[in-house]
Design a protein around this motif. Structure first.
Motif: not given
Length: 405
Positions: A167-171, A177-182
Motif C-alpha cells: 500500500g501507500p508509503l506516504t500521505d 504513513c501506515g507502518k512507516l508513520a513517524g
C-alpha cells in the motif's frame, strides 16, 4: 473500451493497466517487437541472478531440513500462479501481476525473516533494512548485467507495484504513513525517489494489489502444508481455527480415513481455493462500487480494491495467529532461528570491521569511506547471500559456526 489479451484470455478491463500506455523506463529503450513491457520485465526478473538465488533461501525451514519444504523460489512460483489466476478472473494484465509476484521477494536475506530482523538491527544506525526496499535496490542498481545501465531498467508500473507492495508509503504531503508513520522512508526508496516519482502516496495498481494478496494466500497455505509435513502442526490443533475446521470436517465427510499425505494436500488446495474465490467476489464488488474508468482511478481510491471479504479477512487473521503461535514460534524453529541470527550478525560485524574480507568486487573502494557507505555495501552483500553461502562464509571467517540440525 476493452482490448483482447490473446488466446484463451478475457478482454482486459478499462481499469487494468494497459501495457501500450506504460509510463516507460528510467533509461529509454526501443519497444520489443514480440513482448509487452511487462512480459519483458518478467523475463528480466526470471533471468536475474537474484531470482536464481531464491532457490537456496529459507522460507520457514532452513535448507538442511529437507528437500520437500518450500524455499523462497518455490514460494515465489506459487505466488505467481495465484496472482495470474486472480488477474485473469478480474480481467487485469496478467503479465504485470505475474511480474510483480516473481519480483516481490528478491530482496530477502538468507534465513528468512530472522535474517531480515537481524539485518535491520545491524543497520539501525545506517538507514535500516527492509526487504521490499531491498528488492527495489536490486532491480534498480545491484543487478549488473546490461551494457547501458545498472539494474534491470524495469517499467514504471513494475517499480511502482514493487515499492508499494503493501500500500501507500506516504500521505500526499510526503510524510510516511501506515507502518512507516513517524519513521523515515527505507533507504532504497528515498534514494530512488530522487530519480523517479513512483507516487508513493497512492495505492498501487490492481495488478500490484493482486500480487500482494496472492503472497498472503500462498504462504498461509504452504506454511500449513510444510508445518504438517514437518510434524510441528497437527490436524487436531488445526480445528482451533474455524476456517480450517470446516475444511477438515468436509474432508472427513467426503473421504473418511483418507491417508495423511493426501489429506495434507487437500487441506492446502481447499485453503487456496476458498481464499481465491473470496478475493474474486469481494474485489468485483469493490470495483463495481468504485466504477473505475481507468487504472489511475484504482490508484486514487480511498483503499484497496483487491481484498478479502470482512469475514474471510477475520478468518485469515485467525489462521496467521495460529501459524505464528504453533509454527513460527515452535521451539525447534526458534532454536534454528537463534543459530542463524548469530551467523548473520557475525558476518555483518566481521565485514564491517574488515571490508577486505568480502570478495574484491564488494570490498574495493571502501577504504576511507564513511561508516554508512561501508555498512550499506556490507548489507547489500549479505542480503544477496543464499543460506548455504552464508554458512560457508561464516565457517571461513569464524571458528564457532553453528551446526544446523
Amino acid at each position: 473500451m476493452v482490448k483482447t489479451l490473446g488466446y484463451g484470455a478475457q478482454p482486459r478491463a478499462d481499469y487494468a493497466v494497459d501495457p501500450e500506455h506504460s509510463l516507460g523506463r528510467l533509461m529509454p529503450e526501443a519497444d520489443s517487437a514480440t513482448r509487452t513491457p511487462f512480459q519483458r520485465d518478467r523475463d528480466r526478473i526470471i533471468h536475474s541472478a537474484a531470482f536464481r538465488r531464491l532457490k537456496h533461501k529459507t522460507q520457514v525451514f532452513v535448507y538442511h531440513e529437507g528437500d520437500h519444504f518450500r524455499t523462497r523460489l518455490t514460494h515465489t512460483i506459487e505466488v505467481s500462479q495465484i496472482a495470474r489466476s486472480l488477474a485473469r478472473a478480474l480481467r487485469l494484465d496478467e503479465d504485470l501481476a505475474e511480474c510483480l509476484a516473481l519480483a516481490h521477494d528478491l530482496g530477502h536475506t538468507p534465513f528468512g525473516h530472522e535474517g531480515e530482523d537481524v539485518m535491520h538491527v545491524c543497520m539501525a544506525g545506517y538507514g535500516g533494512f527492509d526487504h521490499n526496499a531491498q528488492s527495489l535496490r536490486i532491480v534498480t542498481d545491484l543487478e549488473r548485467r546490461y551494457a547501458e545501465f545498472d539494474g534491470l531498467n524495469l517499467a514504471w508500473e513494475t517499480l511502482e507495484g514493487l515499492v508499494k507492495h503493501n500500500g501507500p508509503l506516504t500521505d500526499r504531503s510526503g510524510a510516511p504513513c501506515g507502518k512507516l508513520a513517524g519513521q523515515p522512508l527505507p533507504f532504497a526508496v528515498r534514494e530512488y525517489a530522487k530519480q523517479q516519482d513512483l507516487l508513493l502516496w497512492s495505492w498501487p495498481s490492481a495488478e500490484a494489489q493482486v500480487a500482494a494478496i496472492a503472497d498472503d494466500i500462498a504462504y498461509d497455505a504452504h506454511d500449513l502444508d510444510d508445518g504438517l509435513r514437518a510434524g510441528l502442526l497437527t490436524f487436531e490443533a488445526m480445528k482451533e481455527v474455524p476456517y480450517l475446521k470446516r475444511i477438515l470436517d468436509e474432508l472427513e465427510l467426503k473421504y473418511p480415513g483418507l491417508e495423511d499425505a493426501r489429506r495434507i494436500h487437500e487441506i492446502g488446495r481447499r485453503c487456496i481455493t476458498g481464499m481465491v474465490e473470496d478475493v474474486i467476489a469481494e474485489s468485483i464488488s469493490r470495483i463495481e462500487q468504485l466504477s473505475p474508468k481507468k487504472s489511475g482511478d484504482i490508484r486514487e481510491a480511498n483503499g484497496p480494491v483487491i481484498a478479502f471479504s470482512t469475514e474471510m479477512a477475520r478468518e485469515e487473521r485467525e489462521l496467521k495467529e495460529f501459524l505464528f503461535a504453533n509454527l513460527y514460534r515452535h521451539h525447534s524453529v526458534l532454536e534454528v532461528r537463534k543459530q542463524v541470527a548469530k551467523v548473520v550478525r557475525d558476518l555483518f560485524h566481521g565485514y564491517f570491521e574488515a571490508p577486505d574480507r568480502m570478495p574484491e568486487a564488494w570490498g574495493e573502494g571502501l577504504k576511507g569511506e564513511k561508516d554508512e557507505v561501508v555498512a550499506r555495501r556490507v548489507c547489500d552483500f549479505i542480503a544477496g547471500m543464499t543460506d548455504r553461502y552464508a554458512i560457508d562464509e561464516h565457517r571461513r571467517l569464524f571458528d564457532d559456526t553453528p551446526e544446523l540440525g
